[in-house]
Design an enzyme around this catalytic site. Structure first.
Site, short mmCIF file in Angstrom:
data_model
loop_
_atom_site.label_atom_id
_atom_site.label_comp_id
_atom_site.label_asym_id
_atom_site.label_seq_id
_atom_site.Cartn_x
_atom_site.Cartn_y
_atom_site.Cartn_z
N ARG A 110 22.55 -41.79 -15.09
CA ARG A 110 23.28 -42.54 -16.12
C ARG A 110 22.36 -43.43 -16.96
O ARG A 110 22.79 -44.44 -17.51
CB ARG A 110 24.42 -43.36 -15.52
CG ARG A 110 25.45 -42.47 -14.87
CD ARG A 110 26.65 -43.21 -14.36
NE ARG A 110 27.49 -42.28 -13.65
CZ ARG A 110 27.31 -41.93 -12.39
NH1 ARG A 110 26.32 -42.47 -11.69
NH2 ARG A 110 28.12 -41.06 -11.81
N LYS A 132 17.34 -41.70 -31.56
CA LYS A 132 18.18 -40.48 -31.55
C LYS A 132 17.51 -39.44 -30.66
O LYS A 132 16.31 -39.22 -30.74
CB LYS A 132 18.32 -39.92 -32.97
CG LYS A 132 19.39 -40.61 -33.78
CD LYS A 132 20.05 -39.73 -34.82
CE LYS A 132 19.15 -39.13 -35.84
NZ LYS A 132 19.90 -38.46 -36.93
N GLU A 174 7.57 -34.99 -44.19
CA GLU A 174 8.51 -36.05 -43.79
C GLU A 174 7.98 -37.41 -44.24
O GLU A 174 8.73 -38.30 -44.65
CB GLU A 174 8.68 -36.00 -42.27
CG GLU A 174 9.98 -36.51 -41.73
CD GLU A 174 11.20 -35.68 -42.13
OE1 GLU A 174 12.11 -36.27 -42.75
OE2 GLU A 174 11.25 -34.48 -41.84
N LYS A 202 11.22 -47.16 -41.01
CA LYS A 202 12.24 -46.56 -40.15
C LYS A 202 12.84 -47.64 -39.24
O LYS A 202 14.06 -47.67 -39.03
CB LYS A 202 11.69 -45.39 -39.33
CG LYS A 202 12.82 -44.74 -38.52
CD LYS A 202 12.72 -43.28 -38.27
CE LYS A 202 14.02 -42.79 -37.60
NZ LYS A 202 13.94 -41.46 -37.04
N GLU A 212 23.92 -44.50 -37.61
CA GLU A 212 24.11 -43.66 -38.77
C GLU A 212 25.49 -43.80 -39.40
O GLU A 212 26.11 -42.81 -39.78
CB GLU A 212 23.86 -42.20 -38.39
CG GLU A 212 23.09 -41.47 -39.43
CD GLU A 212 22.42 -40.20 -38.93
OE1 GLU A 212 22.80 -39.69 -37.88
OE2 GLU A 212 21.52 -39.75 -39.63
N ARG A 216 21.43 -45.53 -42.68
CA ARG A 216 20.49 -44.60 -42.05
C ARG A 216 20.45 -43.25 -42.77
O ARG A 216 19.48 -42.51 -42.66
CB ARG A 216 20.84 -44.44 -40.56
CG ARG A 216 19.72 -43.86 -39.74
CD ARG A 216 19.88 -44.13 -38.24
NE ARG A 216 18.94 -43.33 -37.48
CZ ARG A 216 18.59 -43.56 -36.22
NH1 ARG A 216 19.11 -44.58 -35.58
NH2 ARG A 216 17.74 -42.80 -35.60
N ASN A 220 17.58 -39.28 -44.83
CA ASN A 220 17.77 -37.85 -45.15
C ASN A 220 17.35 -37.52 -46.57
O ASN A 220 17.71 -36.46 -47.08
CB ASN A 220 19.24 -37.48 -45.00
CG ASN A 220 19.53 -37.11 -43.57
OD1 ASN A 220 18.62 -36.78 -42.83
ND2 ASN A 220 20.78 -37.21 -43.20
N HIS A 223 16.65 -33.94 -47.69
CA HIS A 223 17.05 -33.05 -46.61
C HIS A 223 18.21 -32.12 -46.92
O HIS A 223 18.40 -31.12 -46.23
CB HIS A 223 17.39 -33.85 -45.34
CG HIS A 223 16.16 -34.33 -44.61
ND1 HIS A 223 15.22 -35.14 -45.20
CD2 HIS A 223 15.71 -34.10 -43.36
CE1 HIS A 223 14.26 -35.40 -44.32
NE2 HIS A 223 14.53 -34.78 -43.20
N HIS A 227 17.84 -28.47 -45.59
CA HIS A 227 18.71 -27.83 -44.59
C HIS A 227 19.27 -26.53 -45.11
O HIS A 227 19.40 -25.55 -44.38
CB HIS A 227 19.84 -28.78 -44.17
CG HIS A 227 19.36 -29.94 -43.35
ND1 HIS A 227 19.97 -31.18 -43.39
CD2 HIS A 227 18.35 -30.05 -42.48
CE1 HIS A 227 19.32 -31.99 -42.57
NE2 HIS A 227 18.34 -31.34 -42.00
N HIS A 239 10.09 -27.14 -41.50
CA HIS A 239 10.99 -28.21 -41.92
C HIS A 239 10.34 -29.14 -42.95
O HIS A 239 10.92 -29.41 -44.01
CB HIS A 239 11.45 -28.99 -40.69
CG HIS A 239 12.38 -30.12 -41.01
ND1 HIS A 239 13.65 -29.93 -41.50
CD2 HIS A 239 12.20 -31.46 -40.94
CE1 HIS A 239 14.22 -31.10 -41.70
NE2 HIS A 239 13.36 -32.05 -41.37
#
Ligand SMILES: NC(=O)c1ccc[n+]([C@@H]2O[C@H](COP(=O)([O-])OP(=O)(O)OC[C@H]3O[C@@H](n4cnc5c(N)ncnc54)[C@H](O)[C@@H]3O)[C@@H](O)[C@H]2O)c1
Length: 335
Positions: A110, A132, A174, A202, A212, A216, A220, A223, A227, A239
């Protein structure tokens, strides 16, 4: 050594950036850590010294290994060793490793502490910062994940020397987006300061919107088209390369909508070119296909959302006319 804090109240943590900072591992482990499980990839051949009893656990290389199966196997190995909540996991590798190590740390017993030692440029400026975690399903990338902040992150820029050139360039794709998220002329800075500047941006964005809910989303930038290109099956583009094309598209779109001037578009093209990244759509992608994919981007809520530069900086913009989306695609088609 540059010290950046990700300010999240009692879950705040340091990010150390610099040549050789992985030697600081023992000093950033949570107080009282008994043992450390180092999760890494065998071919990296990198070691860390946590200064306490530790064992190394290997996971595979390639997105096909970023799975629940890998996490389950890893958890079994940790259990067989008897890892407990008094212990700590260290993720030593690129974004794939830190995603798997972070996810495992968030669910094993946990939740137990994790320290990331990202070894790719993308890992140092992005994947290892912000908490994340994610693993892939056959149905899609990163569909299962958690928010689990690390206790510390060590961005050792010395290890980037062995990163394959294409992986480095993908990290630059990036990194390029941070130029417009407050970074300015990052390409003028030495490597350590450049990495630290991205980490600071960041950290600031994550601190204001950990889960998000809003701000946040600016991470992107570039992106939505990226994507779409990736989903359309152009996997010969990595990417970071797709993000670079997405940044140029976002700039051209913002210019068409009167949000930025021509000089700002030129600056986007200059930065992407300076990082030796592509700025034109790969052949064989129709407008219809791309527009359909814009609508399905998982970060879009109800209608197509584009993150665009403008007078107030980079922000999500909704309700863009389809005709503007289409005619801007013509501006990024190759000769
Ligand atoms: N959690 C997040 O917020 C977040 C953000 C962005 C990306 N990601 C994830 O990160 C992953 C991509 O990360 P990546 O680009 O680092 O890919 P990766 O971890 O697959 O690394 C790319 C390749 O470089 C190798 N490598 C890494 N460091 C090296 C070094 N110093 N020397 C030699 N080889 C090295 C790896 O072993 C691998 O073969 C994706 O799975 C993506 O979903 C997560």
């Amino acid at each position: 050594m540059i010290w950046v804090t990700v300010p999240l109240g009692d879950r705040s943590y340091p990010v150390l950036v610099g040549d050789g900072v992985r030697a600081e591992l023992a000093s950033v482990l949570p107080a009282g850590t008994r043992r450390v499980a180092v999760v890494t990839q065998a071919h990296l051949g990198m070691t860390v010294d946590p200064g306490v009893e530790h064992r190394v656990f290997h996971i595979g290389d390639g997105e096909e290994h970023k799975t629940m199966g890998t996490v389950e196997r890893l958890c079994s190995e940790l259990a067989a060793w008897g890892l407990s909540r008094a212990d700590c996991i260290v993720g030593l590798g690129g974004g794939l490793v830190t995603d798997v190590a972070g996810f495992t740390a968030s669910v094993y017993h946990r939740g137990l502490p994790v320290v990331h030692v990202p070894t790719s440029l993308l890992g140092q400026i992005d994947a290892a910062i912000g908490g994340k975690t994610g693993v892939n399903l056959p149905e899609g990338k990163n569909l299962v994940g958690t928010y689990w902040q690390p206790s510390a992150v060590l961005c050792d820029t010395a290890v980037l020397a062995t990163l394959p050139p294409r992986e480095y360039r993908c990290g630059l794709g990036e990194l390029a987006k941070y130029h417009w998220l407050g970074g300015g002329r990052l390409d003028d800075l030495p490597l350590d300061e450049r990495v630290a500047a991205c980490v600071r941006i960041k950290a600031d964005v994550v601190a204001s919107d950990e889960r998000e809910g809003g701000r946040r989303a600016i991470l992107n930038y570039g992106h939505t088209l990226a994507h779409a290109i990736e989903t359309a099956g152009h996997h010969e583009l990595r990417h970071g390369e797709a993000v670079a094309i997405g940044l140029v598209y976002a700039a051209e779109l913002a210019h068409r909508l009167g949000r930025i001037d021509a000089a700002a578009v030129t600056e986007h093209r200059r930065v992407v070119g300076a990082y030796d990244l592509p700025s034109a759509l790969p052949p064989g992608l129709s407008d219809d296909e791309l527009l359909a994919l814009f609508g399905r981007d998982k970060k879009a809520t109800r209608q197509v959302t584009f993150v665009l530069d403008g007078p107030d900086g980079v922000e999500p913009v909704v309700g863009i006319d389809e005709s503007d989306l289409r005619s801007t695609l013509d501006l990024i088609r190759g000769p």
